[in-house]
Design an enzyme around this catalytic site. Structure first.
Site, PDB file in Angstrom:
ATOM      1  N   ILE A   1       2.116  -7.187  16.932  1.00  0.00           N
ATOM      2  CA  ILE A   1       3.579  -7.174  16.734  1.00  0.00           C
ATOM      3  C   ILE A   1       4.306  -7.377  18.060  1.00  0.00           C
ATOM      4  O   ILE A   1       5.347  -8.054  18.111  1.00  0.00           O
ATOM      5  CB  ILE A   1       4.065  -5.871  16.021  1.00  0.00           C
ATOM      6  CG1 ILE A   1       5.559  -5.957  15.694  1.00  0.00           C
ATOM      7  CG2 ILE A   1       3.761  -4.621  16.829  1.00  0.00           C
ATOM      8  CD1 ILE A   1       5.970  -7.102  14.791  1.00  0.00           C
TER       9      ILE A   1
ATOM     10  N   ASP B   1       5.138  -1.132   9.668  1.00  0.00           N
ATOM     11  CA  ASP B   1       4.486   0.151   9.383  1.00  0.00           C
ATOM     12  C   ASP B   1       3.181   0.266  10.138  1.00  0.00           C
ATOM     13  O   ASP B   1       2.555  -0.750  10.458  1.00  0.00           O
ATOM     14  CB  ASP B   1       4.152   0.253   7.897  1.00  0.00           C
ATOM     15  CG  ASP B   1       3.015  -0.715   7.547  1.00  0.00           C
ATOM     16  OD1 ASP B   1       3.300  -1.919   7.466  1.00  0.00           O
ATOM     17  OD2 ASP B   1       1.854  -0.268   7.445  1.00  0.00           O
TER      18      ASP B   1
ATOM     19  N   GLY C   1       0.223  -5.937   8.602  1.00  0.00           N
ATOM     20  CA  GLY C   1       1.274  -4.926   8.697  1.00  0.00           C
ATOM     21  C   GLY C   1       1.942  -4.956  10.069  1.00  0.00           C
ATOM     22  O   GLY C   1       1.987  -6.029  10.696  1.00  0.00           O
ATOM     23  N   GLU C   2       2.501  -3.829  10.506  1.00  0.00           N
ATOM     24  CA  GLU C   2       3.176  -3.680  11.808  1.00  0.00           C
ATOM     25  C   GLU C   2       4.520  -4.408  11.856  1.00  0.00           C
ATOM     26  O   GLU C   2       5.214  -4.343  12.864  1.00  0.00           O
ATOM     27  CB  GLU C   2       2.334  -4.243  12.976  1.00  0.00           C
ATOM     28  CG  GLU C   2       0.933  -3.727  13.123  1.00  0.00           C
ATOM     29  CD  GLU C   2       0.202  -4.322  14.341  1.00  0.00           C
ATOM     30  OE1 GLU C   2       0.663  -5.328  14.919  1.00  0.00           O
ATOM     31  OE2 GLU C   2      -0.832  -3.742  14.712  1.00  0.00           O
ATOM     32  N   GLY C   3       4.850  -5.166  10.808  1.00  0.00           N
ATOM     33  CA  GLY C   3       6.021  -6.031  10.857  1.00  0.00           C
ATOM     34  C   GLY C   3       5.671  -7.453  11.261  1.00  0.00           C
ATOM     35  O   GLY C   3       6.572  -8.287  11.442  1.00  0.00           O
TER      36      GLY C   3
END
Lengths: 347, 347
Positions: B96, B173, B314-316
């Site tokens: 990210i 997240d 995930g993580e954005g």
């Protein structure tokens, strides 16, 4: 052209193996970046280095040409819109300009065959081979020498932009009626029927759509079964398609990636791949245009597009939107910490 | 929360009509930008202005939490990877961070429920409601008060980032085992079976996958049919899901767009939409995660993702890749010339 074709090399397996191994050490579940991992590995193979260079700066070239087949009324737009849109690009007012400003890329406009005089201007590359093609519905669109000259123009421009510092090229097109020769090229190079690969371009009614298919189908009948790529381009192509093919060959010879846009650049890519199949190693499919020929052509080339937003504008607009995705994929191999370096436990 | 819910308004029809009319005057074939046109029109409606503000600068918030259900061995990763990855984000070493640097966005990490002490650091927002949830396989993951507190945290952080100048928010997240509560939330809010919406998260074997489905299914049995959103979050959710729901409500109340990432943010969005259906007007689906629950949730919300690259990190990360596409869509309404202004003939 001969030198350029001879300079195209296969992907470097060692660099690709290094990129694969590196991905497995980075702080993320293995394979969790999907297509981006495959893309970054391929770009390592293209550059012959892991990590491959960050693809910045980017240069967009919009190849513009006119088409004799416009006389068949295959497009509802007047032919002069080509030169008017060239002026719009040079003034910075078109969608490709807005996108390129947003994403961070320079826009160059190449007059390879506009049927009007265009005054010199910053951003314009004057390289007219002839002022528009002949009508492919009734005769060859251009001579073999003209097709070759347009390819050489594309090769030369790729070299100039790369010498000027571009680390990635983006191909775009402008030319009222150019989805007609694009469909003909795609049918010829993929072996599909004209009805499968002809689309509605900027938006045409059923009558015009059926006319367009007939024009493509009957032009294709003039091609001998063993026609080579140059002959296909000359008979049913456009000057911008030939130049785009050369642009791609030039990128591949320099081991620099090039992002494809919609159906016209896909047609150019098929011509380039017919001239040297190794060119596809340098090609990244930016987006999936709604034109059916684009999807047919990408499948033939074995390329999967990065985005699919229902776009059908051309100009390089779909390609330039994919640029940050390509850059992000490469940056992972540069920037992301490994499990060891970040002190993250593995499963 | 009550004030925030009351502040959420429907899209402004007048601004949307103005954006539609403007699109028809710009120098491109009508509709040729596909989904980008629809998106820019919706963002005009959200802002109540045509053109809507350019979505720059962007703020990414990665909401981190731990999960009692980890004890059921639904994930092969040790729980401490959550806090280790938080350290990795704060050090700038995760995917990210690489993507946000490439695209141009700030990354904030929100500790809303990590099961470890985390020292203050630049980029960290300390907002721990509790150090990890209880095990949803055997008891409610949290109390109603804790779920409400996590939502309030998300609302507060949205307000802080917007007050700090952010013109668009990106939700991400981190939380080992968090795809288990995500699947439970998605099943509860969409009414689908656990088997349809549970995925393999970071990559699990068949045994673990079947175990995960059973855990989700049996936890859902504890929920009464008329459970409200807060009760669902408390019973089977995670602290980051509740906070993400609040983050979205906050964005919508401020009429600021927010880009969803994968399955965990989709689960948060479903909770937010259950609290106020008007929240979806502010939500942009960044990408289609390979997790089946993400697709089910997006369909329930009526959102079509901008990219689809087989990602599941995930993580954005998927959301931030969509950011340039959102920006480009808005910029068209700002920058592109009209037929009249550019002197381009219409068909």
């Amino acid at each position: 052209m001969r030198e350029t074709l001879a300079a195209i090399r296969p992907l470097d397996e060692e660099a690709m193996a290094a990129a694969r191994a590196r991905h497995d050490r980075l702080t993320k579940p293995a394979g969790s970046l999907g297509m981006l991992e495959d893309l970054s590995i391929r770009l390592a193979g293209l550059a012959g280095a892991c990590p491959p260079p960050l693809p910045t700066p980017a240069a967009v070239a919009v190849f513009a040409g006119d088409h004799g087949v416009h006389a068949q009324r295959v497009s509802p737009w007047p032919q002069e819109v080509t030169v008017q849109m060239v002026a719009n690009y040079l003034a910075g007012g078109a969608v490709i300009n807005a996108f390129a400003r947003e994403i961070g890329a320079d826009v160059h406009v190449v007059d390879v065959g506009v049927a009007a005089e265009i005054d010199a201007a910053p951003g314009l590359i004057s390289a007219k081979v002839r002022p528009g093609t002949a009508d492919l519905a009734v005769e060859p669109a251009m001579t073999l020498d003209e097709a070759r000259a347009a390819i050489e123009t594309g090769i030369r421009i790729a070299g100039q932009l790369i010498d000027g510092g571009a680390k990635i090229l983006v191909a775009g097109d402008m030319g009222i009626a150019n989805t007609t020769p694009a469909a003909a090229l795609i049918a010829a190079f993929t072996g599909r029927d004209a009805g499968e690969v002809t689309g509605r371009g900027t938006g045409i009614d059923d009558y015009t759509f059926n006319l367009k298919i007939s024009v493509v189908r009957s032009a294709l009948r003039r091609l001998p079964a063993d026609a080579d790529a140059l002959r296909v381009l000359a008979e049913v192509g456009g000057l911008e398609h030939a130049a785009i093919a050369g642009f791609m060959l030039g990128a591949a010879a320099h081991r620099v990636p090039l992002i494809l846009d919609g159906v016209n650049t896909v047609a150019g890519a098929l011509a380039a791949a017919a001239l040297h199949p190794g060119v596809t190693a340098a090609l990244v499919a930016g987006h999936r245009s709604v034109e059916p020929g684009a999807t047919a052509g990408l499948a033939h080339l074995g390329l999967e597009p990065l985005i699919d937003l229902g776009m059908r504008l051309g100009e390089g607009t779909g390609a330039v939107l994919a640029l940050p995705i390509v850059s992000a994929a490469v940056r992972v191999l540069h920037d992301v910490a490994t499990f060891d370096s970040a002190g993250v436990t593995e499963k």
